[in-house]
Design a protein around this motif. Structure first.
Motif: not given
Length: 1016
Positions: A558-559, A562, A564, A570, A616, A619, A650-652, A665, A799
């Motif tokens: 997931g990391r 990215g 979501k 989710d 985050v 996005n 983080n990023w998504q 987010d 998040r």
């Protein structure tokens, strides 16, 4: 307490003495028939001081009598001296407050039982929602508001007087060019001569709980905290202690896992025990560094690969200079321990020594394969079968060219060969590699590389080929190449590993390329499997030993990706909800509450929760078309930003078909391509709603594409027809808020006058992010500046801590109608502000707020008793509109006014209009002890001390932010020279001179409740 009273008395005497001296000087200067003698001034001041002491002691009747003595001495006299006028006006305001409290006390005595000694006030305490037992929905729901439980608590009604009598002079804030000092109204205002009265009867409230979330950020934080406490209790003499005899290296590996989990948890929660500078945490790290992690004769399968990999990961978290020697040793060991990109438990098992001889054995499955080897001098080399020569490699050289993989296409899986089970296992007989050890060996090397440890360039290509070679046609991976089916744990291991190798092998080669698929065929196949059905969240499929092991693996994917959502899930929110619900009371996770297995499962679970909880940064929007030309841009950007800001972010990737609230987010929605996206009308509606809801859109022309630049211009017109897109000024704070930039990439922007809604980069920034080209540092600095600007230097939101407020159903305890005042200008810069506030009000009080738009000339107090007027530019009202507003207030209406964004131009124009419309009434500053700021009616809160945004404090100082009021007839005007409109939206954006969003919500709630109670 006695010391506090003594200090208070001294402060009062000092204040009175200064005031008396000032009055005496003025009296001697002015003189005249009505002038006061010094003795008279001293007498008035003494009476006032005695009244204050009586009030603080709770003797309201006696205090009120003292204030009446001052009133009698002033009767019939014209006051020429401003200081004497100030002294008497303060006494009159204090007298009104005492009288109001005296009436309240008398009423309480009449309606309360004879046994009640003090007045009771109802306050509301926030409590967490327990996690539900049912299956959790996959769709992201709005951020939860904790349940509200009523509690009755004794309160001293006289305490609210203490701030009034104990106030000290506040330093005048530094005035900045173009910035109003408290709305540019302070110079013409004076202390209020009449406090807001407390309503004799109050309206009831009935708070409504918001829709229950599967899990909240607060619950995740609490779960991490409990898990951390459990793990810390397992240490003795700075290392893990278990109740049974296990292999020494296995224990050292477990120890490294736990230390790694604690260090990662320390970045997700605030716990001083986890600070690397603390004696406890530094002791654990130093002891871990002392561990030998070797193979002993009694333990030929000692898990050295796991142990050294986890220790390397732990040491790379803080990347301290004193840890680099051990970190480098671990990375060097792991680089040498692999065979053909695969790992087993250590470098001493089975046929690994044979594989690593200078001349590698012949291969059956791919005769064109370039083999890696090691010379006695430890120089790495590979054999080129076409040239039959040994090619030497050294650190820093280019990776080995991609290995040939003749594909045999299979249905739905282009580029993959159908692997017959008989041909899948082609390693030399007896070679005991497995994909579990292989993912950890790679993970440890990658952790060291990210920390700056040199790794041979060809290492990544060799490992990359291992994972590609052993992927099944379903997109899955098996354990060791001997079985016929994939495993969840090995599949997420394979995807995470290919993301690592992709960064070193393929991403740099792609560079600025556009118009291609975002992932390699192997990565796409693995992600496709993960997005099918419930695959991603079915972490307990098949036989598993540690649930946390699978969670950790999915978290890594997931990391890295990215995503979501994997399919409709989710994944972090759903699995975090399940994890929080299954935590043992003592803080552990696993099949048992205590013991070796509980320690391991708890450590892995903490890694999953902690690493996924972080804020985050951006996005990225996933839409039909080339939405991901630079698939590693935000991954590399957030990695560098985390290091630079010393705060992990983080990023998504978020799908365009989700609701706009699902994108909140992060404060930034990133849209990039080289072609114009083909958005539908519904997409445009959601994009505008996202911006109205407090977000900022950041568009980027990949490769400086003219097509996308033209699209960005059209997008701004469709989304914001009332505003113009413009070039960002070189002196704008986006270019300096975190990094003062000398090289300033060109940007365009759209603003509503209060905050930035959209930023566009017409030139390419993300190629540097994609290939991690730090020679183009301005490209990284600009992105970090933009994020800091969007978050306003406020505490970053985690998040799941979304600013979105869900609508709630339920019977209304009361209904209030609020008018939005419309005029010829930017009357509605924040269209979503009152919608969001009405949802907040319904949850907090059970009241329903009906928001209507009414022209300024049509306001009627009987139909809309509360109205709101705001703007960002100069306000020009016609005589008819100004008269209508005056009549509205005189007939009992309450008009709320704020300068949206803190616009000084708007605040000054309001001042002129009010001075013209009602010249006989001047604005009066409301004291922090005013009933409007106190919990004197159900639903109201103590908000006497204003909380400003960091930007407002920087411009005005901490003492700013007082409201002012004008009383006219039956109604009044409440004026804020700084912003609360953008605060109601929930935006933390920099550049707004106003109240902090949470305070703005409470402030307006108090004003609405107070105004409605006044009407009763």
């Amino acid at each position: 307490m006695a010391l506090m009273r003594k200090n208070l008395t001294h402060a009062l005497y000092a204040a009175v003495a200064v005031l008396v001296i000032a009055v005496i000087v003025l009296v001697l200067r002015t003189g005249g028939r009505d002038a006061f003698t010094p003795e008279q001034v001293q007498e008035i001041a003494a009476i006032k001081g005695e009244a204050e002491r009586l009030a603080l002691a709770g003797k309201l009747a006696e205090a009120h009598a003292k204030y009446q003595q001052i009133e009698q001495r002033m009767a019939g006299r014209r006051i020429r001296e401003s200081a004497v006028w100030d002294l008497t006006e303060r006494a009159k305001a204090d007298q009104d407050r005492v009288y109001s409290l005296l009436l309240s006390e008398m009423e309480a005595r009449l309606v309360a039982s004879a046994a009640a000694a003090t007045r009771l006030t109802t306050r509301y305490i926030v409590v967490g929602n327990p996690p539900p037992a049912e299956e959790y929905p996959s769709k992201l729901l709005p951020a939860t508001q904790p349940a509200i439980a009523a509690t009755t608590q004794s309160a001293n009604p006289f305490e609210i007087l203490r701030p009034l009598f104990n106030r000290v002079a506040e330093p005048s804030p530094q005035r900045s060019p173009g910035v109003p000092v408290e709305g540019a109204m302070r110079s013409q205002s004076r202390p209020a001569t009449q406090a807001s009265t407390q309503p004799s009867r109050t309206l009831a409230i009935a708070p409504i709980s918001p829709p229950r979330e599967s899990v909240t950020d607060e619950q995740i934080g609490q779960a991490i905290q409990k898990g951390v406490s459990f793990l810390l209790q397992q240490f003795k003499a700075d290392q893990i202690a278990v109740d049974k005899q296990i292999d020494k290296t296995q224990l050292e590996g477990m120890n490294a896992l736990v230390v790694y989990a604690l260090l990662q948890s320390g970045q997700a929660i605030s716990d001083p025990r986890l600070n690397i500078q603390s004696s406890q945490m530094s002791g654990l790290v130093e002891r871990m560094k002392d561990h030998l992690m070797l193979v002993e004769a009694a333990s030929p399968k000692a898990p050295v690969t796991y142990a050294r990999s986890l220790r390397a990961a732990a040491l790379a978290v803080n990347n301290r200079p004193q840890d680099r020697e051990v970190l480098k040793a671990d990375v060097d060991y792991l680089v040498k321990a692999h065979a053909d990109g695969a790992y087993t438990y250590n470098d001493k098992i089975g046929r690994f020594d044979k594989v690593k001889t200078n001349e590698p054995p012949a291969r059956q499955d791919n005769p064109g394969l370039k083999w890696i080897g090691k010379l006695p001098s430890r120089s790495l080399f590979y054999i080129d079968p076409q040239k039959s020569q040994r090619i030497l490699l050294h650190n820093g050289e280019k990776p080995v060219p991609g290995l040939p993989m003749p594909p045999t296409p299979s249905p739905g899986m282009p580029g993959f060969r159908n692997m017959d089970p008989r041909e899948r296992y082609q390693e030399p007989p007896g070679l005991p590699w497995d994909n579990s050890n292989s993912q950890y060996g790679l993970m440890g090397v990658w952790a060291g590389a990210e920390a700056g440890i040199e790794v041979p360039g060809n290492y990544w290509a060799i490992v990359d080929q291992h994972w590609k070679r052993w992927q099944l046609q379903t997109g899955e991976w098996e354990y060791d190449g001997t079985e016929k089916r994939g495993y969840y744990a090995m599949t997420v291991a394979g995807i995470a590993s290919l993301f690592i190798t992709y960064d070193f092998v393929e991403a740099p080669a792609l560079g600025a390329a556009v118009g291609r698929e975002p992932f390699s065929a192997n990565l796409a196949a693995g992600l496709k499997w993960l997005e099918m059905g419930n695959n991603a969240v079915n972490v307990e499929q098949g036989k598993i030993y540690y649930r946390g092991y699978n969670l950790f693996g999915l978290g890594r994917v997931g990391r890295a990706s990215g995503f979501k959502y994997f399919g409709s899930h989710d994944w972090y929110k759903e699995l975090a909800a399940a994890v929080v619900a299954k935590q043992w009371p003592g803080g552990s996770w696993g099949r048992a509450e205590m013991g070796e297995h509980a320690i391991i499962d708890t450590a892995y679970t903490l890694l999953f929760l902690a690493r996924g909880r972080h804020p985050v940064m951006m996005n990225k929007l996933r839409f039909d078309g080339f939405w991901n030309n630079r698939s590693r841009d935000l991954s590399h950007l957030t990695s560098i930003a985390s290091r630079e800001m010393e705060r992990v972010v983080n990023w998504q990737i978020v799908p365009s078909d989700r609701d706009w609230s699902d994108w909140l987010d992060s404060p930034i929605l990133f849209i990039s391509s080289h072609n114009a996206p083909k958005f539908k009308q519904d997409d445009y509606v959601k994009l505008r709603a996202f911006c109205d809801g407090g977000g900022m859109i950041f568009t980027h022309a990949d490769g400086g594409s003219p097509n996308f630049n033209a699209f960005a211009g059209e997008l701004s017109k469709k989304l914001f027809p009332e505003y113009q897109i413009a070039d960002l000024r070189p002196d704008h704070e986006i270019y300096s808020i975190q990094y003062p930039m000398k090289t300033k990439p060109q940007l365009k922007y759209v603003s509503n006058g209060s905050r930035i809604l959209m930023v566009h980069s017409p030139t390419d920034l993300t190629t540097a992010w994609q290939v991690r080209d730090l020679t183009k540092r301005p490209n990284f600095e600009l992105a970090i500046n933009l994020f800091v600007y969007a978050t306003g230097k406020a505490e970053l939101r985690n998040r799941l801590n979304s600013p979105y407020i869900a609508a709630v159903e339920g019977k209304s305890a009361h209904s209030v109608k609020i008018a939005r005042v419309k005029y010829g200008g930017n009357w509605n810069p924040e269209p979503y502000s009152w919608e969001r506030f009405s949802r907040y009000l319904k949850q907090q009080t059970g009241w329903t707020a009906e928001i209507v738009v009414i022209d300024a000339g049509q306001l009627k107090a009987d139909s809309t008793p509360i109205a709101h007027l705001t703007g960002t530019a100069e306000l020009n009202l016609s005589e008819a509109e100004a008269t209508a507003i005056k009549n509205y207030v005189e007939s009992g209406g309450t008009l709320l006014i704020d300068a949206c964004g803190g616009s000084g131009v708007f605040a000054q124009s309001i001042q002129r209009i009010l001075a013209r419309a009602i010249p006989q009434n001047r604005s009066q500053a409301l004291a922090t002890s005013d009933p409007m700021f106190q919990p004197l009616a159900p639903g109201m809160e103590d908000i006497g001390q204003a909380v400003l945004r960091p930007y407002a404090e920087q411009k005005l100082g901490k003492g700013a932010g007082r409201l002012e009021q004008i009383q006219i007839g039956k109604g009044r005007i409440i004026i804020s020279g700084i912003d609360f409109s953008s605060g109601l939206v929930g935006s933390n954006s920099w550049g707004i001179i106003g109240y902090e969003p949470a305070y703005a919500m409470k402030l307006v709630k108090n004003l609405v409740i107070w105004a409605e109670n006044q009407r009763r």
